[in-house]
Motif scaffolding. Structure first.
Motif: not given
Length: 164
Positions: A51-60
């Motif tokens: 879930a975190l990897a998905e959530h952060y994908k375009h915000h890293w």
């Protein structure tokens, strides 16, 4: 994969160690109360990691570690962070159970090169994971550091870094 950085070897773009630190921390909080089995914790950790990897994908943004920090921040303040409650629902934990297992005030910052948390509204900030940043990320004062330093003026070596 990191085509955004062009030819120069930019900072690593993966979020693996940071997310692992955050997931490990939340799992350890659930583990201390002893009502969640190791098997459930494995499932929870996997779900939270995804879930975190998905959530952060375009915000890293490793080149601007504090950009998007608010978006990545995991927060419980008498309201459960939806990402945590979603992962917990995979192992059958209800919201009331989560509130019993986790601190009622928790902020977890997951930023490139640093994962830190604070329990309680005015608790101290503890660093869970810290990696050395590539020197290109200037000594930026993060909002956390400003809070801790009480907005002092930039240090001398900050000024030197900028001019060098």
């Amino acid at each position: 994969m990191s085509h955004r950085h062009g030819p120069r070897r930019g900072p690593r773009a993966d979020m693996v160690p940071e997310i692992a630190a955050a997931v490990g921390f939340v799992s350890s909080l659930l583990r201390t109360r002893g009502c969640v089995s190791e098997q459930q914790l494995q499932v929870f950790s996997g779900a939270l990691r995804e879930a975190l990897a998905e959530h952060y994908k375009h915000h890293w943004f490793p080149e601007k570690p504090f950009k998007g920090s608010g978006y990545r921040c995991i927060r419980i303040n008498h309201k459960m962070d939806p990402i945590i409650s979603k992962a917990a629902s995979q192992i059958g934990l209800s919201l009331p159970q989560l509130y019993q297992l986790l601190p009622s005030e928790l902020t977890l910052w997951v930023d490139p090169y640093e994962v830190s948390y604070r329990i309680g509204e005015d608790g101290s900030i503890c660093v869970l994971y810290e990696a050395s940043r590539p020197p290109s990320s200037y000594g930026m004062l993060t909002c956390k550091n400003q809070m801790m330093l009480g907005r002092t003026s930039p240090s001398k070596n900050y000024i030197m870094t900028v001019s060098s």
